[in-house]
Design a protein around this motif. Structure first.
Motif, PDB file in Angstrom:
ATOM      1  N   ASP A  75      30.124  97.406  -6.933  1.00  0.00           N
ATOM      2  CA  ASP A  75      29.499  98.820  -6.621  1.00  0.00           C
ATOM      3  C   ASP A  75      27.938  98.527  -6.559  1.00  0.00           C
ATOM      4  N   GLY A  76      27.569  97.503  -6.510  1.00  0.00           N
ATOM      5  CA  GLY A  76      26.047  97.383  -5.857  1.00  0.00           C
ATOM      6  C   GLY A  76      25.167  97.792  -7.371  1.00  0.00           C
ATOM      7  N   LYS A  77      25.642  97.969  -8.542  1.00  0.00           N
ATOM      8  CA  LYS A  77      24.757  98.695  -9.699  1.00  0.00           C
ATOM      9  C   LYS A  77      24.189  97.432 -10.501  1.00  0.00           C
ATOM     10  N   THR A  78      24.833  96.556 -10.423  1.00  0.00           N
ATOM     11  CA  THR A  78      24.519  95.401 -11.455  1.00  0.00           C
ATOM     12  C   THR A  78      24.290  94.087 -10.921  1.00  0.00           C
ATOM     13  N   LEU A  79      23.135  93.394 -11.064  1.00  0.00           N
ATOM     14  CA  LEU A  79      23.139  92.042 -10.849  1.00  0.00           C
ATOM     15  C   LEU A  79      23.271  91.138 -12.059  1.00  0.00           C
ATOM     16  N   TYR A  80      23.882  90.215 -11.912  1.00  0.00           N
ATOM     17  CA  TYR A  80      24.204  89.314 -12.916  1.00  0.00           C
ATOM     18  C   TYR A  80      23.530  87.914 -12.675  1.00  0.00           C
ATOM     19  N   VAL A  81      22.588  87.583 -13.460  1.00  0.00           N
ATOM     20  CA  VAL A  81      21.769  86.415 -13.569  1.00  0.00           C
ATOM     21  C   VAL A  81      21.954  85.508 -14.544  1.00  0.00           C
ATOM     22  N   GLY A  82      22.562  84.003 -14.122  1.00  0.00           N
ATOM     23  CA  GLY A  82      22.699  83.082 -15.164  1.00  0.00           C
ATOM     24  C   GLY A  82      21.584  82.462 -15.566  1.00  0.00           C
ATOM     25  N   CYS A  83      21.425  82.280 -16.894  1.00  0.00           N
ATOM     26  CA  CYS A  83      20.091  81.910 -17.448  1.00  0.00           C
ATOM     27  C   CYS A  83      20.255  80.411 -18.061  1.00  0.00           C
ATOM     28  N   ARG A  84      19.835  79.495 -17.636  1.00  0.00           N
ATOM     29  CA  ARG A  84      20.114  78.139 -18.196  1.00  0.00           C
ATOM     30  C   ARG A  84      19.663  77.710 -19.554  1.00  0.00           C
ATOM     31  N   ALA A  85      18.508  78.291 -19.605  1.00  0.00           N
ATOM     32  CA  ALA A  85      17.802  77.992 -21.137  1.00  0.00           C
ATOM     33  C   ALA A  85      18.294  78.671 -22.194  1.00  0.00           C
ATOM     34  N   VAL A 127      21.708  92.774 -14.853  1.00  0.00           N
ATOM     35  CA  VAL A 127      20.458  93.625 -14.683  1.00  0.00           C
ATOM     36  C   VAL A 127      20.875  94.965 -14.301  1.00  0.00           C
ATOM     37  N   ASP A 128      20.456  96.008 -14.717  1.00  0.00           N
ATOM     38  CA  ASP A 128      20.600  97.327 -14.113  1.00  0.00           C
ATOM     39  C   ASP A 128      19.727  97.436 -12.853  1.00  0.00           C
ATOM     40  N   LEU A 129      20.369  97.758 -11.636  1.00  0.00           N
ATOM     41  CA  LEU A 129      19.391  97.605 -10.416  1.00  0.00           C
ATOM     42  C   LEU A 129      18.866  99.002 -10.137  1.00  0.00           C
ATOM     43  N   LYS A 130      19.087  99.830 -10.820  1.00  0.00           N
ATOM     44  CA  LYS A 130      18.404 101.262 -10.656  1.00  0.00           C
ATOM     45  C   LYS A 130      17.246 101.290 -11.708  1.00  0.00           C
ATOM     46  N   ALA A 131      17.430 100.934 -12.971  1.00  0.00           N
ATOM     47  CA  ALA A 131      16.377 100.736 -13.967  1.00  0.00           C
ATOM     48  C   ALA A 131      15.526  99.344 -13.781  1.00  0.00           C
TER      49      ALA A 131
END
Lengths: 634, 478
Positions: free
Chosen positions: A90-100, A107-111
């Motif tokens: 739906d384009g609203k959320t970006l998921y970001v893998g964090c290695r550390a 991530v809420d792509l609107k906020a």
């Protein structure tokens, strides 16, 4: 936590340390600018192509670039060394893998802020989403598995075992099948060629459907499925670690290329090199297909170039059509080492500069974006002109600090003859490739096979080389490296100091086996007792010289002295070896000076028949397990 | 490669007529002149003969071969680009010709901190004929231009081919590319500046044509002279190969009926070539390699043959390299003094149609070639192998493992060829070329006449696992 902040906190935490018999050591002090570099590593284009998401591993951010203006429009601090990216349907959320931090930031792509942190395994790399967007799939390089995260509940519901060091994920066009690349070889017999696993995962069934072997390859990183779903391409390295390092020309040390795999069950794979007879394209990383499947783009992060592969020409060469490779096996074996063939399908080489990593291609195939990790830029490549037409400035410092310069030197293959290899070739992600080598000059060809060691937190563990011959990293990476590995004059005097300081600055990875407060759990405590024990299970005294803790004391697990613990193998000229450190042992298989075993337990059972390498033959299986759990906390 | 955007190695001055240095030759008389703004100035008036100029990377000096008086042996000299400050670099009774500057390199083990300038040249070995008795045996040498700390001026012989070598040129990656007698003609070979990593480049099996006088261009191609004869430095066609795939990209640039020699990179991507029509003298012209078209004339004095024109300008330094040979070697020489190590991964890996069948080969025999002195009777009739003017000495034999591998310590700096033998000791195949291992060096071969475009297989061979190399010193008389 960004790498820069990690660096600083390590410097504070460790301070001047004096392991048994050693000089005090501390991390080289970074400059303020070091914490400000972005170091873009992975890219993702939004489906409509308006936004380019850039994971910046050093600054702990995701930047959002407007592709029309080619300007950074937003940034989100996600912390934790961001790597993999995936956007919800739906384009609203970006998921970001964090290695550390070993998790995934949602991530809420609107906020433009992190709204949740989702669990993952150790050192998460590639990300993907199920077709319905209900599940997030995370390749965990450190735990060799795939996390399946239920996004409705924000919890991990399954872990699927993959190959060693799963790195990238690619999905079939219908997104129902997932293909994974692996960085490290699966366990192989001593002095056998490596092989990596390409796992094929049924996304909806949440199960591994097939484990495909890519024989002879390592450092499988970028991976992509063709638009027609018939092929999967993996960027790979084809090492020559089993033959003596007597020369570099004619691909003698390593070659680079891609694996082309049929997606049908039990399908075949073939390799084609992107190298030429007189020039190499080291450290292939990102892979992207053009929308029509006619072109394949590969970034070579050691050669500062993107190769444009005429995919149809490559398929013709392999007799590949309708999803099947037609060429016979002996032809494929020949092609896998044929340096001259690339002129048949390498249509262009686009110089990019500065360590190109992840790629993203616009939906119309016109614009290819390449993350230039050591320039804090994204290169914009016009695929019709086949040239870089613009650079998107991500806002990092313009000055090049000594540590940054060191990182550049570490990653540039121009240090070697015909650009065949960089330091990063054998030490991807500042770690290790998991291979053993025949450094022919050490005792002659065929003698003194040695296991490669990680660069992570290697600084305080002098001397270097398994024979302990090099007292400093400058010596290790000076003339010896130039003469034996690079076959050039190597690093200039100033650069030699610079790269040594960079290597010394490389921290170890966060160890998830050790609790944040440093307390050991019960099993680890038992393992510690065994590690330090002075009496065996029958009450017999163990001399101090034969206790694990004597040679492997905290904090690094090495006393930095040379010992003969009876580990001499048939190829060794003697049995005296520098005590290896134990930092992040869990991620560094194979083990022993020659890499002959893939498990720690083998060290104490198969290869310690006379209890000369610690007293271990009285231990039970549970005790071995406890010992392993403790060693994993180093 | 289609539509590629390549990094240029260098760009030469863009002005239309940069200053040049070139050779004017008439019979046995030759001189080096500087052409500047249309004016010709002789730089070597005090020499009876001067030839083979090479411009330094800084563009400020020249190496050249000079004869002080007619009949003197040729020696290597250096001078400033204006002809001043001439100094002699070599001495002795043997002719020394064709010098080229090499990259700076250090040989002072173990720190290798003191880089000095080196140059390569061709020297006729005193008291040795080439393998067919045509004349003195000529080999490549490397010499330091400045003293090496603790060792003074160092001179190394770098090629040991008994057929003779000539026309060295330096590639951007630091290798020396040269013309080498290989059985029936001259072919292009490469070697490191110190004599390691001998490798065919082009022409070893390309029929009756000989290749010589190569030069590398900024577009990653090599242009050379191709001719029917068997003597170095003959005129012929200009031909070109691309470094991306030399063995498959040969293209003849020039037309029949014209003879070309001594191509060198010129300004704006052009070549400077010596060219003549039949019956005429050589003159210097520009040549456009991408179009295959002769360009404007630079200088053509009918009283002279003009040759070897080069631009007097800075050019990029090639990649340097710390050598692995002799006293610079990091090998713990010990028992290996005077030896090198050679291993072959698989004698059955071959591109020859008559290659040995797997399992057929049991042993290898290494046979050293010893050149004959002038006046000696041929060792055998001409036309066969070994060549007529070579005595042979058995270095020794070594076992070949079932997987085709072998591993030997072999006398260093001595040319040899290899024969594979079957279980009955009969020769299966004979290598009809000379190879060698430098003292202190280690070499590997992929196979026995393998396809040169193939990287090796990644395999710990049986010979390496056994790791018991046979030492072949050949201490008998030839």
């Amino acid at each position: 936590m960004s790498a820069g902040r990690l660096l600083a906190s390590c410097a504070l935490a460790l301070g001047p340390l004096a392991p048994c018999g050693a000089e005090p050591w501390s991390l080289p002090a970074p400059e303020p600018a070091d914490s400000l570099y972005k170091s873009p590593i992975q890219l993702l284009l939004s489906p409509e192509g308006r936004r380019l998401f850039v994971a910046c591993e050093q600054s702990g951010e995701v930047l959002v670039v407007d592709t029309r203006s080619r300007q950074v429009r937003a940034k989100v601090e996600v912390g934790g060394e961001p790597f993999g990216l995936a956007q919800s349907p739906d384009g609203k959320t970006l998921y970001v893998g964090c290695r550390a931090s070993n998790d995934v930031a949602a991530v809420d792509l609107k906020a433009m802020r992190v709204q949740a942190r989702l669990p993952a395994g150790d050192d998460p790399h590639g990300l993907a989403l199920s077709p319905d967007g209900a599940y997030l799939l995370v390749a965990n390089l450190g735990t060799n598995d795939l996390s399946v995260v239920d996004l409705a509940q924000d919890r991990q519901v399954r872990r699927l075992s993959l190959g060693r060091g799963p790195f990238g994920l690619a999905q079939s066009p219908d997104r129902k099948t997932l293909y994974t690349s692996s960085q490290y070889s699966s366990p192989v017999p001593f002095r056998a060629p490596p092989m990596i696993e390409m796992s094929v995962v049924d996304v909806e069934g949440q199960r591994v459907r097939e484990r495909r072997v890519l024989a002879g390859a390592v450092i499988g990183q970028g991976i992509a499925a063709s638009p027609d779903g018939r092929w999967v391409v993996t960027a790979v390295e084809l090492p020559k670690n089993l033959i003596p390092e007597t020369q570099v020309y004619q691909g003698w040390m390593v070659t680079f290329g891609f694996a082309l795999s049929e997606t049908r069950p039990g399908g075949r794979s073939a390799y084609l090199l992107i190298d030429e007879p007189n020039l190499y394209f080291a450290d292939p990383y990102g892979v992207a297909f053009s929308p029509d499947g006619g072109w394949l783009y590969l970034s070579s992060s050691g050669a500062d170039a993107v190769t444009v592969v005429d995919f149809r020409a490559a398929c013709r060469l392999l007799g590949a059509e309708d999803g099947r490779i037609g060429a016979p096996e002996d032809t494929l074996r020949l092609y896998a080492r044929h340096l001259g063939l690339s002129s048949e399908y390498a249509a262009a080489r686009i110089p990019t500069g500065a360590n190109p990593k992840g790629l993203a291609l616009s939906a119309d195939g016109r614009w290819l974006y390449a993350a230039l990790r050591l320039a804090d830029q994204v290169a914009v490549i016009d695929t019709r002109k086949r040239m870089v037409v613009d650079h998107i400035d991500l806002g990092g410092p313009k000055m090049v600090t000594p540590l940054r310069r060191g990182a550049q030197l570490f990653n540039y293959a121009s240090i070697s003859f015909q650009k065949q290899l960089s330091c990063a070739t054998c030490h991807p992600e500042n770690g290790v490739d998991g291979l053993s080598y025949d450094i022919a000059a050490d005792g002659g060809m065929g003698h003194n096979i040695v296991d490669n060691m990680t660069m992570r937190q290697v600084g305080p563990t002098a001397p270097f080389k398994w024979r302990g011959k090099n007292p400093t990293i400058e010596r290790q990476d000076g003339p010896r490296a130039a003469q034996l590995f690079f076959r050039t004059h190597g690093f200039e005097a100033g650069d030699r100091r610079t790269i040594a300081r960079f290597i010394e600055s490389i921290p170890k990875r966060p160890n998830r086996y050790l609790a944040a407060d440093g307390r050991l759990d019960k099993t680890q405590q038992l393992g510690k007792k065994l590690f330090e024990r002075a009496y065996d299970n029958q009450g017999r005294y163990i001399p101090a010289g034969n206790r694990c803790v004597t040679c492997h004391p905290l904090p690094y697990g090495t006393d930095r002295f040379i010992h003969d613990v009876g580990s001499q193998n048939y190829h060794d000229l003697d049995g005296n070896f520098d005590t290896p450190h134990l930092t992040n042992t869990y991620e560094r298989a194979p083990f022993m000076h020659d890499g002959r075993c893939y498990s720690l337990e083998e060290i104490w059972t198969v290869h310690n028949p006379d209890d000369t390498h610690g007293v271990t033959n009285d231990m039970s299986k549970d005790q071995f397990n406890a010992l392993i759990e403790y060693i994993k906390t180093f | 490669m289609k539509g590629c955007a390549l990094l240029l190695l260098w760009t030469l001055p863009l002005w239309a007529n940069p200053p040049l240095v070139l050779v004017q030759q008439a019979g046995t008389n030759s001189r080096i002149v500087r052409l500047d703004g249309g004016q010709v100035r002789v730089l070597t008036p005090q020499f009876a003969g001067a030839a083979d100029p090479c411009v330094s990377f800084e563009g400020t000096h020249l190496l050249f071969a000079g004869q002080r008086s007619a009949g003197d042996p040729w020696q290597i000299w250096e001078m400033r680009a204006d002809g001043a400050q001439q100094r002699q670099l070599t001495e002795g009774p043997a002719d020394c010709r064709e010098p080229v500057y090499l990259a700076k390199a250090a040989v002072d083990a173990p720190e290798f901190a003191q880089r000095v300038r080196w140059f390569c040249f061709v020297r006729a070995l005193p008291g040795a004929l080439d393998e067919e008795g045509r004349g003195p045996l000529r080999s490549l040498y490397a010499q330091s231009l400045e003293p090496v700390p603790g060792r003074g001026i160092v001179t190394w012989r770098t090629t040991y081919n008994l057929g003779g070598d000539a026309a060295p040129a330096v590639l951007g990656d630091g290798r020396v590319l040269f013309s080498s007698w290989q059985r029936e003609g001259l072919a292009l070979m490469t070697i490191s500046w110190a004599g390691e990593d001998l490798n065919p480049f082009f022409g070893t099996h390309d029929g009756p044509l000989s290749q010589g006088e190569p030069c590398e261009l900024p577009d990653r191609s090599v242009v050379f002279v191709e001719h029917q004869g068997t003597i170095p430095h003959q005129g012929g066609n200009l031909a070109r190969v691309e470094l991306r795939r030399p063995l498959a990209t040969r293209r003849v640039l020039s037309r029949e009926g014209e003879e070309y020699r001594t191509p060198h990179p010129g300004p704006e991507g052009k070549l400077l070539v010596a060219r003549r029509r039949p019956g005429k003298s050589y003159g210097i012209h520009y040549f456009e390699p991408t179009r295959g078209r002769l360009g404007s004339k630079v200088l053509d004095d009918p009283a002279w043959d003009e040759l070897d024109a080069q631009v007097l300008a800075p050019r990029p330094e090639p990649t340097g390299r710390i050598p692995m040979v002799e006293f610079a070697s990091v090998l713990d020489l010990g028992d290996l003094k005077g030896l090198g190590q050679l291993q072959c991964l698989n004698v059955y890996d071959s591109d020859r149609p008559d290659r040995a069948r797997p399992g057929q080969v049991e042993r290898v025999r290494l046979v050293e070639g010893v050149p004959l002195p002038p006046g000696a009777a041929p060792a055998r009739p001409p036309g066969g192998w070994p060549p007529s003017h070579v005595r042979t000495r058995l270095l020794g034999e070594a076992p070949v493992e079932p997987d085709g591998s072998f591993y030997v310590n072999v006398a260093g700096d001595r040319p040899f060829y290899i024969e594979t033998l079957d279980a009955q000791g009969q020769v299966v195949q004979t290598m009809r070329a000379w190879t060698w291992v430098r003292s202190g060096d280690q070499r590997g071969c992929v196979g026995c006449h393998e396809n040169r475009e193939l990287a090796p297989e990644n395999r710990a061979t049986q010979a390496l696992i056994r790791a018991q190399p046979v030492t072949l010193k050949g201490e008998g008389k030839p």
